[in-house]
Design an enzyme around this catalytic site. Structure first.
Site, mmCIF file in Angstrom:
data_model
loop_
_atom_site.group_PDB
_atom_site.id
_atom_site.type_symbol
_atom_site.label_atom_id
_atom_site.label_comp_id
_atom_site.label_asym_id
_atom_site.label_seq_id
_atom_site.Cartn_x
_atom_site.Cartn_y
_atom_site.Cartn_z
ATOM 1 N N GLY A 46 0.622 -1.076 0.190
ATOM 2 C CA GLY A 46 0.057 -0.164 -0.032
ATOM 3 C C GLY A 46 0.627 1.136 -0.088
ATOM 4 C CG HIS A 98 3.216 0.885 -5.320
ATOM 5 N ND1 HIS A 98 3.321 1.983 -4.433
ATOM 6 C CD2 HIS A 98 3.696 -0.256 -4.789
ATOM 7 C CE1 HIS A 98 3.930 1.489 -3.314
ATOM 8 N NE2 HIS A 98 4.269 0.213 -3.684
ATOM 9 N N GLY A 111 9.467 -4.073 -8.574
ATOM 10 C CA GLY A 111 10.322 -3.092 -8.823
ATOM 11 C C GLY A 111 11.667 -3.300 -8.709
ATOM 12 C CD GLN A 112 17.066 -2.049 -11.838
ATOM 13 O OE1 GLN A 112 16.719 -2.049 -13.290
ATOM 14 N NE2 GLN A 112 17.998 -1.749 -11.401
ATOM 15 C CE LYS A 113 12.088 1.466 -3.337
ATOM 16 N NZ LYS A 113 12.435 0.856 -1.976
ATOM 17 C CG ASP A 114 11.938 -2.853 -3.022
ATOM 18 O OD1 ASP A 114 12.661 -2.620 -1.968
ATOM 19 O OD2 ASP A 114 11.245 -2.476 -3.292
ATOM 20 C CD GLN A 136 10.493 -7.258 -2.225
ATOM 21 O OE1 GLN A 136 10.455 -7.291 -0.869
ATOM 22 N NE2 GLN A 136 9.854 -6.481 -3.137
ATOM 23 C CB VAL A 157 8.934 5.093 -11.026
ATOM 24 C CG1 VAL A 157 8.208 6.381 -11.387
ATOM 25 C CG2 VAL A 157 8.403 3.949 -11.896
HETATM 26 O O1 PAF Z 1 7.877 -4.707 -1.784
HETATM 27 C C1 PAF Z 1 7.088 -4.865 -1.059
HETATM 28 O O2 PAF Z 1 6.197 -3.906 -1.143
HETATM 29 C C2 PAF Z 1 6.733 -5.996 -0.148
HETATM 30 O O3 PAF Z 1 8.119 -6.514 0.276
HETATM 31 C C3 PAF Z 1 5.928 -7.266 -0.838
HETATM 32 C C4 PAF Z 1 6.666 -7.752 -2.139
HETATM 33 C C5 PAF Z 1 4.617 -6.889 -1.263
HETATM 34 C C6 PAF Z 1 5.891 -8.311 0.139
HETATM 35 O O4 PAF Z 1 5.224 -7.944 1.358
#
Ligand code: PAF
Length: 301
Positions: free
Chosen positions: A35, A41, A153-156, A159, A182
């Site tokens: 959120g 997003h 997103g590539q920022k993370d 992850q 972005v």
């Molecule tokens: O990047 C995020 O917002 C979170 O780590 C995700 C992938 C929604 C998992 O909770």
């Protein structure tokens, strides 16, 4: 836009969508979020819309990925504003916002881990349980929705790479798509945590992006020693009073350290601007770079 809060209903709705594929195949693009939606997003949602007939977005602030000393309680939550943005985008078929008890009922004990170096380095070094929380919640969401594609997103980057490995190794059908970061006009990568910054801190935060740009220029000018590039990034950050938690050059597929900038190299950094922890990265692709240089040379001839 349909809004669902129960996992069983979400599963049923996604299943029906898939069964209704009929003559014209329908695909589901999925964007998991916590959120506080911003343009980053929305760009993932746009990508999902371009490549699929149906788009599902989830909003769930996942307690399992926050350590006790982290910002779970402060994390921005504004479902009303998020719903407004999603409706305006006219791209989302269904929003899934399960509550905490729905995802982690009393006595919950099942977790998913990617058990290699990839989850222990970079952000994993200072946040040892973080990726276990991320892989667990995303595995659960993929089990419920079973999308064709998932957008991150590539920022993370760390992850995204971990989730890509998890999805492949656990045989999820979803293809994991990593979309460009972005940025604000001054280069700061959009993040829900940017809202924590005071106006003064907001002014210094783009130092991270600028330092990564300096790294790119060094490589363009011929620097290939990862430590020299890292040293310069750290120097630039210090100059702007931005504290580095880590700056590393790694293989973007494995997140393992590289000594030389060669082939594809990701330079990732985490910094503190005041108490706010921000991350960003750049991927340098030497092969692409050389191809562009060659093309320019050919043009010039
Ligand atoms: O990047 C995020 O917002 C979170 O780590 C995700 C992938 C929604 C998992 O909770």
């Amino acid at each position: 836009m349909k809004h669902i809060i129960k996992a069983a209903e979400m599963r049923e709705f996604a299943l029906k969508m898939r069964r209704a594929r009929g003559k014209q195949p329908k695909t589901i693009g999925f964007v998991p979020t916590m959120g506080a939606l911003h343009e980053g997003h929305m760009s993932l949602i746009e990508a999902a819309k371009r490549e699929n007939n149906r788009v599902i977005v989830s909003i769930f602030v996942n307690p399992a990925q926050f350590a006790a000393n982290e910002d779970l309680n402060e994390y921005p939550r504004n479902l009303k504003a998020d719903i407004k943005k999603l409706k305006q985008a006219k791209a989302v078929t269904c929003l899934f916002t399960p509550g905490e008890a729905e995802m982690y009922p009393e006595g919950y004990a099942s977790y998913v881990r990617v058990e290699n170096e990839m989850t222990k380095v970079l952000c994993g070094a200072s946040r040892p349980e973080h990726f276990k929380g991320v892989t667990t919640i995303v595995a659960k969401l993929l089990n419920i929705i079973n999308p064709d594609r998932m957008y991150l997103g590539q920022k993370d980057l760390q992850q995204a790479v971990i989730l890509k490995k998890m999805a492949k190794e656990l045989n999820y059908q979803a293809e994991v798509k990593i979309c460009p970061t972005v940025r604000g006009k001054d280069g700061l990568a959009l993040s829900s945590r940017n809202g924590y910054l005071t106006p003064e801190q907001r002014n210094s935060a783009p130092a991270l992006y600028k330092a990564l740009k300096v790294a790119e220029s060094m490589v363009e000018l011929g620097e290939r020693d990862a430590q020299s590039v890292i040293k310069e990034i750290r120097r630039k950050l210090k100059e702007e009073n931005v504290e580095a938690e880590y700056v590393e050059a790694v293989d973007p597929g494995t997140m393992l350290k590289k000594e030389k900038i060669s082939g594809k190299t990701a330079i990732l950094a985490a910094v503190f601007v005041g108490k706010t922890r921000l991350i960003d990265n750049t991927i340098i692709d030497m092969d692409e770079w050389n191809a562009v240089k060659k093309e320019n040379k050919e043009d010039a001839l």
